[in-house]
Design a protein around this motif. Structure first.
Motif, PDB file in Angstrom:
ATOM      1  N   THR A   1       0.243 -33.937 -44.752  1.00 26.99           N
ATOM      2  CA  THR A   1       0.646 -32.602 -44.306  1.00 26.99           C
ATOM      3  C   THR A   1      -0.542 -31.655 -44.360  1.00 26.99           C
ATOM      4  O   THR A   1      -1.161 -31.493 -45.417  1.00 26.99           O
ATOM      5  CB  THR A   1       1.785 -32.044 -45.182  1.00 26.99           C
ATOM      6  N   GLY A   2      -0.861 -31.043 -43.224  1.00 23.39           N
ATOM      7  CA  GLY A   2      -1.985 -30.130 -43.148  1.00 23.39           C
ATOM      8  C   GLY A   2      -1.546 -28.700 -42.900  1.00 23.39           C
ATOM      9  O   GLY A   2      -0.563 -28.456 -42.185  1.00 23.39           O
ATOM     10  N   LEU A   3      -2.265 -27.747 -43.487  1.00 19.94           N
ATOM     11  CA  LEU A   3      -1.985 -26.325 -43.337  1.00 19.94           C
ATOM     12  C   LEU A   3      -3.218 -25.621 -42.810  1.00 19.94           C
ATOM     13  O   LEU A   3      -4.330 -25.844 -43.308  1.00 19.94           O
ATOM     14  CB  LEU A   3      -1.580 -25.718 -44.691  1.00 19.94           C
ATOM     15  N   THR A   4      -3.029 -24.764 -41.802  1.00 22.75           N
ATOM     16  CA  THR A   4      -4.109 -23.924 -41.291  1.00 22.75           C
ATOM     17  C   THR A   4      -3.671 -22.465 -41.335  1.00 22.75           C
ATOM     18  O   THR A   4      -2.577 -22.123 -40.865  1.00 22.75           O
ATOM     19  CB  THR A   4      -4.481 -24.294 -39.846  1.00 22.75           C
ATOM     20  N   LEU A   5      -4.514 -21.607 -41.908  1.00 23.69           N
ATOM     21  CA  LEU A   5      -4.299 -20.172 -41.940  1.00 23.69           C
ATOM     22  C   LEU A   5      -5.368 -19.511 -41.089  1.00 23.69           C
ATOM     23  O   LEU A   5      -6.530 -19.958 -41.073  1.00 23.69           O
ATOM     24  CB  LEU A   5      -4.375 -19.639 -43.370  1.00 23.69           C
ATOM     25  N   GLY A   6      -5.005 -18.450 -40.373  1.00 21.22           N
ATOM     26  CA  GLY A   6      -5.970 -17.810 -39.496  1.00 21.22           C
ATOM     27  C   GLY A   6      -5.828 -16.308 -39.425  1.00 21.22           C
ATOM     28  O   GLY A   6      -4.716 -15.767 -39.561  1.00 21.22           O
ATOM     29  N   TYR A   7      -6.959 -15.638 -39.219  1.00 19.84           N
ATOM     30  CA  TYR A   7      -6.973 -14.184 -39.003  1.00 19.84           C
ATOM     31  C   TYR A   7      -8.066 -13.880 -37.983  1.00 19.84           C
ATOM     32  O   TYR A   7      -9.172 -14.425 -38.061  1.00 19.84           O
ATOM     33  CB  TYR A   7      -7.254 -13.424 -40.299  1.00 19.84           C
ATOM     34  N   ALA A   8      -7.743 -13.023 -37.010  1.00 16.97           N
ATOM     35  CA  ALA A   8      -8.721 -12.701 -35.965  1.00 16.97           C
ATOM     36  C   ALA A   8      -8.496 -11.293 -35.445  1.00 16.97           C
ATOM     37  O   ALA A   8      -7.375 -10.771 -35.463  1.00 16.97           O
ATOM     38  CB  ALA A   8      -8.608 -13.699 -34.811  1.00 16.97           C
ATOM     39  N   THR A   9      -9.586 -10.681 -34.974  1.00 21.24           N
ATOM     40  CA  THR A   9      -9.519  -9.376 -34.324  1.00 21.24           C
ATOM     41  C   THR A   9     -10.454  -9.378 -33.121  1.00 21.24           C
ATOM     42  O   THR A   9     -11.427 -10.132 -33.073  1.00 21.24           O
ATOM     43  CB  THR A   9      -9.943  -8.222 -35.253  1.00 21.24           C
ATOM     44  N   GLU A  10     -10.123  -8.566 -32.138  1.00 21.91           N
ATOM     45  CA  GLU A  10     -11.036  -8.331 -31.012  1.00 21.91           C
ATOM     46  C   GLU A  10     -10.853  -6.884 -30.544  1.00 21.91           C
ATOM     47  O   GLU A  10      -9.726  -6.428 -30.332  1.00 21.91           O
ATOM     48  CB  GLU A  10     -10.796  -9.296 -29.864  1.00 21.91           C
ATOM     49  N   THR A  11     -11.970  -6.166 -30.408  1.00 22.48           N
ATOM     50  CA  THR A  11     -11.957  -4.759 -30.018  1.00 22.48           C
ATOM     51  C   THR A  11     -12.749  -4.577 -28.734  1.00 22.48           C
ATOM     52  O   THR A  11     -13.882  -5.065 -28.614  1.00 22.48           O
ATOM     53  CB  THR A  11     -12.574  -3.875 -31.115  1.00 22.48           C
ATOM     54  N   THR A  12     -12.138  -3.902 -27.767  1.00 18.22           N
ATOM     55  CA  THR A  12     -12.812  -3.558 -26.516  1.00 18.22           C
ATOM     56  C   THR A  12     -12.982  -2.048 -26.462  1.00 18.22           C
ATOM     57  O   THR A  12     -12.002  -1.304 -26.568  1.00 18.22           O
ATOM     58  CB  THR A  12     -11.999  -4.031 -25.297  1.00 18.22           C
ATOM     59  N   LYS A  13     -14.207  -1.590 -26.300  1.00 21.32           N
ATOM     60  CA  LYS A  13     -14.491  -0.162 -26.271  1.00 21.32           C
ATOM     61  C   LYS A  13     -13.950   0.481 -24.999  1.00 21.32           C
ATOM     62  O   LYS A  13     -13.792  -0.173 -23.965  1.00 21.32           O
ATOM     63  CB  LYS A  13     -15.999   0.079 -26.352  1.00 21.32           C
ATOM     64  N   ALA A  14     -13.710   1.784 -25.069  1.00 20.93           N
ATOM     65  CA  ALA A  14     -13.327   2.544 -23.884  1.00 20.93           C
ATOM     66  C   ALA A  14     -14.544   2.766 -22.998  1.00 20.93           C
ATOM     67  O   ALA A  14     -15.684   2.763 -23.466  1.00 20.93           O
ATOM     68  CB  ALA A  14     -12.728   3.885 -24.291  1.00 20.93           C
ATOM     69  N   VAL A  15     -14.302   2.944 -21.703  1.00 22.68           N
ATOM     70  CA  VAL A  15     -15.378   3.247 -20.761  1.00 22.68           C
ATOM     71  C   VAL A  15     -15.940   4.628 -21.076  1.00 22.68           C
ATOM     72  O   VAL A  15     -15.191   5.589 -21.252  1.00 22.68           O
ATOM     73  CB  VAL A  15     -14.858   3.196 -19.311  1.00 22.68           C
ATOM     74  N   ASP A  16     -17.253   4.751 -21.156  1.00 21.48           N
ATOM     75  CA  ASP A  16     -17.876   6.044 -21.453  1.00 21.48           C
ATOM     76  C   ASP A  16     -17.493   7.092 -20.418  1.00 21.48           C
ATOM     77  O   ASP A  16     -17.579   6.856 -19.216  1.00 21.48           O
ATOM     78  CB  ASP A  16     -19.406   5.907 -21.451  1.00 21.48           C
ATOM     79  N   GLY A  17     -17.049   8.235 -20.896  1.00 23.88           N
ATOM     80  CA  GLY A  17     -16.833   9.372 -20.011  1.00 23.88           C
ATOM     81  C   GLY A  17     -15.555   9.358 -19.221  1.00 23.88           C
ATOM     82  O   GLY A  17     -15.255  10.333 -18.532  1.00 23.88           O
ATOM     83  N   ALA A  18     -14.775   8.284 -19.283  1.00 21.55           N
ATOM     84  CA  ALA A  18     -13.517   8.215 -18.530  1.00 21.55           C
ATOM     85  C   ALA A  18     -12.371   8.621 -19.449  1.00 21.55           C
ATOM     86  O   ALA A  18     -12.040   7.923 -20.400  1.00 21.55           O
ATOM     87  CB  ALA A  18     -13.290   6.813 -17.978  1.00 21.55           C
ATOM     88  N   ALA A  19     -11.771   9.779 -19.179  1.00 24.01           N
ATOM     89  CA  ALA A  19     -10.769  10.336 -20.082  1.00 24.01           C
ATOM     90  C   ALA A  19      -9.578   9.407 -20.279  1.00 24.01           C
ATOM     91  O   ALA A  19      -9.001   9.340 -21.364  1.00 24.01           O
ATOM     92  CB  ALA A  19     -10.296  11.688 -19.562  1.00 24.01           C
ATOM     93  N   ASP A  20      -9.186   8.683 -19.227  1.00 23.21           N
ATOM     94  CA  ASP A  20      -7.998   7.843 -19.316  1.00 23.21           C
ATOM     95  C   ASP A  20      -8.313   6.425 -19.781  1.00 23.21           C
ATOM     96  O   ASP A  20      -7.409   5.587 -19.882  1.00 23.21           O
ATOM     97  CB  ASP A  20      -7.270   7.800 -17.971  1.00 23.21           C
TER      98      ASP A  20
END
Length: 349
Positions: free
Chosen positions: A207-226
């Motif tokens: 019996t095998g166990l795998t634990l995982g944690y991950a993040t990914e961040t995408t920046k906003a476009v410079d100068g675009a309010a929306d």
């Protein structure tokens, strides 16, 4: 998967074509699908959708690999995918005792190390949606999450150290900011950064166990309010014991625009249980629930249950059958429900 291996000598024999790498392997798969779906939007008009469709996918993988006298490995890989009109993934890599660096168009460690059911692909990979149900919600509707896609990247994956593997990537989001005559700004610096840590161990014999944690961040476009900064996260666990596999993950997604308050903060939980009933037949069930906690759609909910079966007819030839039932409950308006059935024939070569 059967692979075709061609040595440098064989390549030269083809008529002056040379390669610095000793081994080139070609593999791939071809898929045909037939899908039927229905959904019921309980609005004033009582409208809905019922339809059927057929589709096909062909993809070829080219992998060139070599090992230096020092033991360092290096090479390149590319995927030619029919529905993407060309090579949609290609990269070079260098690896040694310190780990592996990949440079090019490849998925980030957030995706490639996922413990989600649809990345694992127990039955057939990404399972089908249910018409407008999955399109209307704007919610997390699948564990197939690929924030930076095939944008060019620098990727580092560590070696396995006492069961721990680490991954890190940086993706290019585009060129510098451009300003139009009316002052509108676009493009530039919407780069993505991802990291993942997985830990695998044997918790008892077989019996095998795998634990995982991950993040990914995408920046906003410079100068675009929306334009919004987008954060993704995944935390989960998977257990494999003989013919049984079970996993549970929690996904998160939030968006904060350059101007204004946070517009979205979603959470989703997915559970998969899969069982190999025989060498030829595997069945699974996937249950997913998600909810919006902020913004104008605060209170929106989505849920789905997917039942799948994969039957191996002959080596490399499988038939997959998937039934999906889903519902979207908006914070305003009526509930929308639907179901989908998909038959897939697949040949791996």
């Amino acid at each position: 998967m059967k692979k075709l291996l061609m040595t440098t000598t064989a390549l030269i024999a083809l008529g002056g074509v040379t390669s610095a790498l000793a081994d080139l392997s070609i593999s791939g798969n071809a898929r045909w699908t037939y899908t039927t779906w229905t959904d019921k939007t309980l609005d004033d008009a009582g409208s809905g959708a019922n339809n059927t469709s057929m589709g096909e996918v062909l993809q070829l993988w080219f992998n060139a690999d070599e090992t230096a006298d020092s033991g360092m490995t290096y090479g390149a890989a590319a995927r030619l995918r029919q529905v993407k009109d060309g090579f949609d993934r290609n990269w070079i890599y260098v690896g040694d005792d310190w780990g592996k660096v990949s440079l090019g168009r490849q998925f980030s460690p957030f995706t490639t190390g996922s413990l989600g059911a649809n990345w694992r692909g127990t039955i057939s990979g990404v399972q089908p949606g249910v018409g407008d149900v999955t399109g209307n919600a704007g919610l997390i509707t699948t564990s197939w999450v690929n924030p930076s896609g095939t944008a060019p990247k620098f990727i580092y994956n560590s070696p396995n150290i006492a069961g721990i593997t680490l991954g890190f990537s940086m993706a290019d989001g585009g060129t510098k900011v451009a300003t139009a005559d009316d002052g509108t700004k676009s493009g530039g610096k919407a780069d993505s950064t991802a990291m993942r840590v997985n830990y695998s161990t044997d918790i008892m014999d077989g019996t095998g166990l795998t634990l995982g944690y991950a993040t990914e961040t995408t920046k906003a476009v410079d100068g675009a309010a929306d334009s919004a900064k987008t954060d993704h996260s995944e935390v989960g666990a998977a257990v494999t014991s003989g013919d049984l596999t079970a996993s549970v993950i929690q996904l998160g997604k939030s968006q904060k625009p350059n101007v204004g308050a946070t517009t979205s903060d979603q959470k989703a939980t997915e559970l998969e249980v899969a069982y190999a009933m025989s060498d030829a037949l595997t069945v699974n069930v996937i249950m997913l629930n998600s909810k919006e906690n902020k913004g104008t759609k605060k209170g929106d909910k989505f849920s789905s249950t997917e039942l799948g079966a994969k039957y191996t007819i002959a080596p490399g030839l499988t038939a997959n059958l998937i039934y999906t039932k889903a519902s979207h409950t908006p914070n305003m308006g009526a509930k929308n429900t639907g179901n989908s059935t998909q038959l897939q024939m697949r040949v791996n070569f």
